[in-house]
Scaffold this motif. Structure first.
Motif, mmCIF file in Angstrom:
data_model
loop_
_atom_site.group_PDB
_atom_site.id
_atom_site.type_symbol
_atom_site.label_atom_id
_atom_site.label_comp_id
_atom_site.label_asym_id
_atom_site.label_seq_id
_atom_site.Cartn_x
_atom_site.Cartn_y
_atom_site.Cartn_z
ATOM 1 N N HIS A 6 0.854 -1.188 0.000
ATOM 2 C CA HIS A 6 0.000 0.000 0.000
ATOM 3 C C HIS A 6 0.891 1.238 0.000
ATOM 4 O O HIS A 6 1.669 1.447 0.927
ATOM 5 C CB HIS A 6 -0.889 -0.028 1.252
ATOM 6 C CG HIS A 6 -1.952 1.028 1.254
ATOM 7 N ND1 HIS A 6 -2.837 1.195 2.297
ATOM 8 C CD2 HIS A 6 -2.279 1.969 0.340
ATOM 9 C CE1 HIS A 6 -3.648 2.201 2.025
ATOM 10 N NE2 HIS A 6 -3.339 2.689 0.848
ATOM 11 N N ASN A 7 0.788 2.040 -1.048
ATOM 12 C CA ASN A 7 1.624 3.240 -1.140
ATOM 13 C C ASN A 7 0.967 4.395 -0.399
ATOM 14 O O ASN A 7 0.008 4.989 -0.873
ATOM 15 C CB ASN A 7 1.857 3.605 -2.608
ATOM 16 C CG ASN A 7 2.706 4.864 -2.743
ATOM 17 O OD1 ASN A 7 3.084 5.485 -1.745
ATOM 18 N ND2 ASN A 7 3.005 5.238 -3.978
ATOM 19 N N THR A 8 1.514 4.740 0.766
ATOM 20 C CA THR A 8 0.962 5.842 1.562
ATOM 21 C C THR A 8 1.933 7.014 1.659
ATOM 22 O O THR A 8 1.785 7.870 2.526
ATOM 23 C CB THR A 8 0.632 5.364 2.998
ATOM 24 O OG1 THR A 8 1.848 4.941 3.622
ATOM 25 C CG2 THR A 8 -0.357 4.215 2.991
ATOM 26 N N ILE A 9 2.961 7.051 0.771
ATOM 27 C CA ILE A 9 3.982 8.103 0.929
ATOM 28 C C ILE A 9 3.695 9.356 0.105
ATOM 29 O O ILE A 9 4.478 10.302 0.122
ATOM 30 C CB ILE A 9 5.409 7.579 0.648
ATOM 31 C CG1 ILE A 9 5.596 7.189 -0.824
ATOM 32 C CG2 ILE A 9 5.735 6.393 1.551
ATOM 33 C CD1 ILE A 9 7.050 6.880 -1.180
ATOM 34 N N GLY A 10 2.590 9.351 -0.619
ATOM 35 C CA GLY A 10 2.208 10.586 -1.304
ATOM 36 C C GLY A 10 2.965 10.871 -2.588
ATOM 37 O O GLY A 10 2.862 11.964 -3.149
ATOM 38 N N GLU A 11 3.734 9.916 -3.084
ATOM 39 C CA GLU A 11 4.392 10.074 -4.385
ATOM 40 C C GLU A 11 4.518 8.683 -4.997
ATOM 41 O O GLU A 11 4.478 7.686 -4.276
ATOM 42 C CB GLU A 11 5.773 10.728 -4.231
ATOM 43 C CG GLU A 11 6.741 9.929 -3.376
ATOM 44 C CD GLU A 11 8.082 10.647 -3.126
ATOM 45 O OE1 GLU A 11 8.064 11.859 -2.847
ATOM 46 O OE2 GLU A 11 9.111 9.970 -3.218
ATOM 47 N N PRO A 12 4.668 8.592 -6.323
ATOM 48 C CA PRO A 12 4.787 7.280 -6.950
ATOM 49 C C PRO A 12 6.006 6.540 -6.404
ATOM 50 O O PRO A 12 7.034 7.158 -6.112
ATOM 51 C CB PRO A 12 4.974 7.602 -8.439
ATOM 52 C CG PRO A 12 4.448 8.994 -8.601
ATOM 53 C CD PRO A 12 4.705 9.689 -7.300
ATOM 54 N N ALA A 13 5.862 5.235 -6.246
ATOM 55 C CA ALA A 13 6.967 4.425 -5.733
ATOM 56 C C ALA A 13 6.841 3.013 -6.284
ATOM 57 O O ALA A 13 5.817 2.654 -6.880
ATOM 58 C CB ALA A 13 6.943 4.399 -4.210
ATOM 59 N N THR A 14 7.883 2.225 -6.088
ATOM 60 C CA THR A 14 7.812 0.791 -6.385
ATOM 61 C C THR A 14 8.443 0.069 -5.204
ATOM 62 O O THR A 14 9.092 0.701 -4.372
ATOM 63 C CB THR A 14 8.582 0.402 -7.672
ATOM 64 O OG1 THR A 14 9.972 0.309 -7.361
ATOM 65 C CG2 THR A 14 8.369 1.399 -8.795
ATOM 66 N N GLY A 29 10.427 -3.555 -10.055
ATOM 67 C CA GLY A 29 11.384 -2.632 -10.669
ATOM 68 C C GLY A 29 10.700 -1.340 -11.103
ATOM 69 O O GLY A 29 9.513 -1.136 -10.817
ATOM 70 N N PRO A 30 11.434 -0.477 -11.836
ATOM 71 C CA PRO A 30 10.923 0.847 -12.202
ATOM 72 C C PRO A 30 9.632 0.833 -13.017
ATOM 73 O O PRO A 30 8.922 1.837 -13.067
ATOM 74 C CB PRO A 30 12.055 1.454 -13.040
ATOM 75 C CG PRO A 30 13.241 0.611 -12.810
ATOM 76 C CD PRO A 30 12.818 -0.700 -12.266
ATOM 77 N N HIS A 31 9.311 -0.319 -13.657
ATOM 78 C CA HIS A 31 8.080 -0.358 -14.469
ATOM 79 C C HIS A 31 6.830 -0.655 -13.652
ATOM 80 O O HIS A 31 5.722 -0.427 -14.118
ATOM 81 C CB HIS A 31 8.210 -1.393 -15.590
ATOM 82 C CG HIS A 31 9.262 -1.045 -16.598
ATOM 83 N ND1 HIS A 31 9.016 -0.256 -17.704
ATOM 84 C CD2 HIS A 31 10.582 -1.341 -16.638
ATOM 85 C CE1 HIS A 31 10.128 -0.100 -18.401
ATOM 86 N NE2 HIS A 31 11.102 -0.756 -17.764
ATOM 87 N N GLN A 32 6.987 -1.199 -12.448
ATOM 88 C CA GLN A 32 5.806 -1.577 -11.655
ATOM 89 C C GLN A 32 5.443 -0.481 -10.654
ATOM 90 O O GLN A 32 5.468 -0.687 -9.441
ATOM 91 C CB GLN A 32 6.034 -2.915 -10.943
ATOM 92 C CG GLN A 32 5.950 -4.123 -11.876
ATOM 93 C CD GLN A 32 7.304 -4.568 -12.399
ATOM 94 O OE1 GLN A 32 8.251 -4.673 -11.646
ATOM 95 N NE2 GLN A 32 7.399 -4.820 -13.708
ATOM 96 N N VAL A 33 5.120 0.685 -11.193
ATOM 97 C CA VAL A 33 4.866 1.857 -10.350
ATOM 98 C C VAL A 33 3.555 1.690 -9.570
ATOM 99 O O VAL A 33 2.549 1.251 -10.119
ATOM 100 C CB VAL A 33 4.791 3.131 -11.224
ATOM 101 C CG1 VAL A 33 4.440 4.352 -10.390
ATOM 102 C CG2 VAL A 33 6.116 3.342 -11.948
ATOM 103 N N ILE A 34 3.612 2.039 -8.289
ATOM 104 C CA ILE A 34 2.398 2.063 -7.454
ATOM 105 C C ILE A 34 2.074 3.541 -7.222
ATOM 106 O O ILE A 34 2.864 4.270 -6.617
ATOM 107 C CB ILE A 34 2.624 1.377 -6.082
ATOM 108 C CG1 ILE A 34 3.425 0.074 -6.240
ATOM 109 C CG2 ILE A 34 1.278 1.121 -5.388
ATOM 110 C CD1 ILE A 34 3.923 -0.498 -4.917
ATOM 111 N N HIS A 56 13.202 -2.895 -1.097
ATOM 112 C CA HIS A 56 13.384 -1.432 -1.081
ATOM 113 C C HIS A 56 12.745 -0.858 -2.342
ATOM 114 O O HIS A 56 12.542 -1.596 -3.320
ATOM 115 C CB HIS A 56 14.885 -1.082 -1.017
ATOM 116 C CG HIS A 56 15.690 -1.625 -2.167
ATOM 117 N ND1 HIS A 56 15.663 -1.065 -3.418
ATOM 118 C CD2 HIS A 56 16.512 -2.703 -2.265
ATOM 119 C CE1 HIS A 56 16.452 -1.750 -4.238
ATOM 120 N NE2 HIS A 56 16.974 -2.761 -3.563
ATOM 121 N N PRO A 57 12.442 0.432 -2.377
ATOM 122 C CA PRO A 57 11.876 1.038 -3.582
ATOM 123 C C PRO A 57 12.871 0.989 -4.745
ATOM 124 O O PRO A 57 14.073 0.864 -4.533
ATOM 125 C CB PRO A 57 11.615 2.499 -3.178
ATOM 126 C CG PRO A 57 11.629 2.502 -1.691
ATOM 127 C CD PRO A 57 12.565 1.404 -1.287
#
Ligand code: C2O
Ligand code: CU
Ligand code: CU
Length: 409
Positions: A6-14, A29-34, A56-57
């Motif tokens: 669950h991405n709760t950091i307020g910016e796109p991440a993986t 990796g960089p293509h599986q953006v949340i 890690h992201p």
């Protein structure tokens, strides 16, 4: 396993499972953006040997900052061998995970991440050691042997680890497997992303500190220093800063943990003659005018900076390959390959050090050095979703020292 991220950091991440052998689509990796607020649910089976892995992201151009601000953790894989072996395995009692990092702080206690050119070139380094996110931690030991699972989770620092009284210990595992037999030593060198497991013996009431030591010897980095490059001296001075990562306080009576077994597992060496292909990877740093001519990307592999829409290598499913990794820059770079675990064949033609003969997914390559690794690319093919290979100094990765490969059936 199935994970809900669950991405709760307020910016796109993986979120990437470093060292796990999983389908490319679930690699994080960089293509599986949340996107912020969204949940990503990868699902895969564990098909590999026991070891200490981490997550890690892996966000394009933004991995360094996101890891620095706290997103990283461990995953422990067990198997028949680790179950069978009589050794410390009581989590939190005599089997202790240690995430070793360095950080800089602002006066208000928030993480300080700087994106100045120096921090990009050298990688972002801090002046405070953190162990499992804790400042000046101690551990109360109740057994006479401790198994420590060490991760260098720093963005950019190499750690040369030992104990303050210089006692020896046994290294039993590398990134992705046990060693065949325990290796007795008093130092273990870990570049960013690398792991090792060690077993240390304790005496009643005698505290001991896990700390870093300066780099010595005639190896690549020291050789570069002697050649007197100002930048190298600078960097090494910086890497030779002493960090006390953990004080261990053995209690007055210690229960006894299992004796060190003489042998651990059978680890057949992958034979170079079974490789169907050798690929060469050259890591470079461009400085000054050369960098401007390179389009402003200071870091490259084989002359190219990371490009999301370019697949650099296509590998045939089931093939065993040799990757020949050369460092043509003045700094050491930890080279990491997704999807697989490899064995080191040689370093500049010399056999690998006894502490790096297990399976690995990250190898520190010194300036002017060529390291040959061998791996089998099996189980997962996907022509559309690539895996990454890159330098694990996160600011180098974020600034171009990364490439992509697909595995095709
Ligand atoms: Cu630990 Cu591509 O990452
Ligand atoms: Cu990885
Ligand atoms: Cu690098």
């Amino acid at each position: 396993m199935r994970l809900n991220v669950h991405n709760t950091i307020g910016e796109p991440a993986t979120l990437h499972w470093h060292g796990l052998h999983v389908p490319a689509l679930f690699d994080g990796g960089p293509h599986q953006v949340i996107e912020p607020g969204k949940i990503w649910s990868p699902e895969f089976s564990i098909k590999q040997m026991a070891g200490t892995f981490w997550y890690h992201p892996h966000t394009l151009h933004n991995t360094g900052q996101q890891v620095w601000k706290g997103i990283a953790g461990l995953m422990l894989v067990e198997d028949e061998d680790s179950d069978r072996l009589d050794m410390p395995k009581d989590y939190g009692i005599d089997d202790i995970p240690l995430v070793l990092q360095d950080r800089l702080f602002n006066r208000d206690g928030s993480f300080r991440y700087i994106e100045a050119m120096h921090n990009v070139m050298m990688g972002m380094k801090g002046d405070v050691p953190l162990t499992n996110g804790t400042i000046t931690p101690y551990f109360k030991a109740t057994t006479n042997r401790l198994r420590l699972r060490l991760l260098n989770g720093s963005n950019a620092r190499l750690f040369n680890l030992g104990f303050d009284d210089d006692r020896s210990f046994y290294q039993i595992a590398t990134d992705g497997s046990f060693l065949e037999a325990p290796y007795q030593t008093n130092r273990v060198r870990l570049g960013p992303g690398e792991r090792a497991e060690i077993i240390v013996e304790l005496s009643r009431n005698e505290p001991v500190v896990l700390r870093t030591y300066p780099f010595t010897g005639s190896g690549g980095i020291m050789g570069m220093m002697r050649r007197g490059m100002g930048m190298m001296r600078n960097m090494m001075g910086d890497d030779n800063r002493r960090f006390d990562f953990l004080q261990i306080r053995p209690s007055a009576s210690l229960s006894s943990s299992p004796e060190m077994p003489a042998r651990l597992i059978n680890l057949p060496r992958l034979d170079a003659s079974t490789a169907v292909k050798t690929r060469r990877f050259v890591m470079e740093m461009l400085m000054g005018p050369a960098m401007m001519m390179g389009g402003g990307n200071p870091f490259s592999i084989n002359g190219r900076a990371m490009e999301m829409n370019r697949i650099d290598e296509i590998i045939k499913l089931g093939d065993t390959e040799i990757w020949e990794i050369h460092n043509a820059s003045p700094l050491p770079h930890p080279f990491h390959i997704h999807d697989i675990q490899f064995q080191i064949l040689d370093r500049n033609g010399e056999p690998p050090h006894p502490g790096e003969r297990g399976f690995k997914d990250t190898v520190t390559v010194d300036p002017d050095e060529t390291v040959r690794v061998i791996a089998k690319f099996e189980d997962y093919a996907d022509p559309d979703n690539p895996y990454m290979y890159h330098c694990h100094i996160l600011e180098h990765e974020d600034n171009g020292m990364m490439g992509q490969f697909v595995v095709k059936a």
